[in-house]
Design a protein around this motif. Structure first.
Motif, PDB file in Angstrom:
ATOM      1  N   UNK B 145      -7.797   5.258  -5.488  1.00 15.09           N
ATOM      2  CA  UNK B 145      -6.964   4.967  -6.666  1.00 15.09           C
ATOM      3  C   UNK B 145      -5.697   5.826  -6.626  1.00 15.09           C
ATOM      4  N   UNK B 146      -5.878   7.122  -6.306  1.00 11.76           N
ATOM      5  CA  UNK B 146      -4.724   8.016  -6.256  1.00 11.76           C
ATOM      6  C   UNK B 146      -3.733   7.540  -5.191  1.00 11.76           C
ATOM      7  N   UNK B 147      -4.266   7.206  -4.003  1.00  9.68           N
ATOM      8  CA  UNK B 147      -3.393   6.732  -2.926  1.00  9.68           C
ATOM      9  C   UNK B 147      -2.600   5.501  -3.378  1.00  9.68           C
ATOM     10  N   UNK B 148      -3.310   4.547  -4.000  1.00 10.49           N
ATOM     11  CA  UNK B 148      -2.644   3.312  -4.418  1.00 10.49           C
ATOM     12  C   UNK B 148      -1.575   3.591  -5.465  1.00 10.49           C
ATOM     13  N   UNK B 149      -1.873   4.473  -6.413  1.00 17.06           N
ATOM     14  CA  UNK B 149      -0.903   4.772  -7.463  1.00 17.06           C
ATOM     15  C   UNK B 149       0.325   5.478  -6.891  1.00 17.06           C
TER      16      UNK B 149
END
Lengths: 166, 159
Positions: B145-149
Motif C-alpha cells: 500500500x505504501x509503495x503504491x501510494x
C-alpha cells in the motif's frame, strides 16, 4: 478432494464443459512449471545442507553479520527464481544453518519483491522510474519490518519448521 | 531446462567427492519433497480454480473502470489473491497502462501480486506457522500500500 478434482476435470473434458476444461488447463500449466523446478530445488537444498558448513552461513548471515547480512539476504532473494514455494524451503534451510531470523525474513521479502527476471519485465513494461520508486520504498521497509519481526521472534525462541519431519 | 543441467553437474561433482554425503543430501531432498507433495497439489488446484475466474479480461475490465480509488481497492484485492508469473503479469500491467489505468493502481496490483499470497498461504503456514505467516503477509500488504501510494504521489495522481 484430489480424487474429486480429477473426476471433475475428466468429466469436464468428456462433456466439453468449458470452465472445467479451462481449470484443467491452468492446473496442468502450473503443475508443469513447478514440477520441472521443484525436484532440482530440493536436491540443491539437500546438497547445500550436507556440504556447506554451519560456520560459513553463520559468519555471513548469523548473529554478528550486521548490515552485510541484510545485503546478502537481498542479493540472495533477488537471484532466487520462481514463486514463494521455493523461497520458503530455502529460508528454512538458511535458518537451520544459523542465519538469524531478521536476515531470513529479509530474504523472504526480497525473494518476493526483488527477483531479477521479474524486475526486468517490470522495467520494460512500466518504465525504469516505476521500478526505482518501488525498490526505493520497499527495500528499506522490508529490512525494517524484518528486523523488528525477526528480533521479536528470536526472543520467543521461534524456529521455522522442517516440513516432512514427524 | 538449464536448472536440470546445473543440478545434474552439482550432483555428479558432489558424488565424486563424497558418496555418503551426497546420498544423505538426496535423502533430505526426498523427505522435504514428500512432506509438501499433497499440499502442493491442493494449492495448485485452488490456484487453477481461482485463476479461472480471475482472468486477464476480468482484471483489465475491473481496473480500467472509472474511479481510481475503486480501481485501487480492486487492484489490491485481486493482486493479493491471484498468483502469476512475471512474464504474464507485467505485459498485462503494460496493457493496463495503455488503457490509462493510473500508475498507482498498476503498482497496487503488481506489488500485491508479488508480495502477498492468499492462495499460497497454506504453504507458508506449513513452514512459518499460522501466526507468523499471517503477520508476514500483513506486513507485506502494508508495504505494498505504501509503495503504491508513494508511486501515486510521485506521478502526481493523488493530491
Amino acid at each position: 478432494m484430489i480424487a474429486g478434482f480429477a473426476v471433475f476435470i475428466a468429466v469436464s473434458f468428456l462433456s466439453d464443459f468449458l470452465p472445467g476444461k479451462n481449470i484443467g488447463n491452468i492446473f496442468y500449466k502450473y503443475c508443469l512449471e513447478i514440477i520441472v523446478i521443484l525436484p532440482c530445488v530440493f536436491i540443491l537444498i539437500g546438497l547445500f545442507e550436507v556440504w556447506i558448513k554451519r560456520e560459513t552461513v553463520e559468519k555471513h548471515l548469523g548473529k554478528n553479520s550486521g548490515f552485510a547480512g541484510y545485503m546478502w539476504a537481498i542479493l540472495l532473494g533477488g537471484t532466487t527464481f520462481g514463486p514463494m514455494l521455493i523461497a520458503l524451503p530455502i529460508a528454512r534451510s538458511l535458518s537451520a544453518k544459523g542465519a538469524r531470523l531478521p536476515v531470513v525474513f529479509t530474504y523472504l521479502g526480497a525473494a518476493a519483491a526483488c527477483r531479477i527476471p521479474m524486475t526486468i519485465f517490470e522495467a520494460t513494461n512500466l518504465g525504469i522510474a516505476f521500478t526505482i520508486i518501488r525498490y526505493a520504498v520497499s527495500i528499506p521497509l522490508i529490512i525494517l519490518s524484518s528486523a523488528i519481526l525477526g528480533r521479536y521472534l528470536e526472543n520467543k525462541n521461534y524456529t521455522i519448521r522442517e516440513v516432512g519431519q514427524k | 531446462m538449464y536448472l536440470w543441467i546445473i543440478t545434474g553437474v552439482v550432483l555428479i561433482v558432489s558424488f565424486i567427492f563424497n558418496k555418503d554425503k551426497t546420498i544423505q543430501g538426496l535423502k533430505k531432498a526426498w523427505k522435504q519433497l514428500y512432506g509438501i507433495g499433497s499440499l502442493l497439489v491442493l494449492v495448485l488446484i485452488c490456484v487453477a480454480i481461482a485463476l479461472n475466474f480471475i482472468n486477464e479480461d476480468l482484471i483489465t475490465q475491473t481496473l480500467s473502470g472509472g474511479n481510481r480509488y475503486i480501481g485501487f481497492l480492486s487492484a489490491v484485492v485481486i493482486g493479493s489473491i491471484a498468483m502469476m508469473p512475471g512474464f504474464i503479469a507485467f505485459p498485462l500491467a503494460g496493457i493496463l497502462r495503455q488503457n490509462n489505468v493510473p500508475f498507482m493502481v498498476v503498482s497496487a496490483f503488481t506489488t500485491t501480486l508479488m508480495m502477498v499470497g492468499i492462495l499460497t498461504f497454506p504453504f507458508e503456514k506449513k513452514y512459518l506457522g499460522f501466526k507468523v505467516a499471517l503477520i508476514r503477509n500483513f506486513i507485506c500488504f502494508t508495504i505494498c500500500i505504501v509503495v503504491a501510494l508513494v508511486t501515486g504521489l510521485i506521478y502526481r495522481e493523488i493530491f
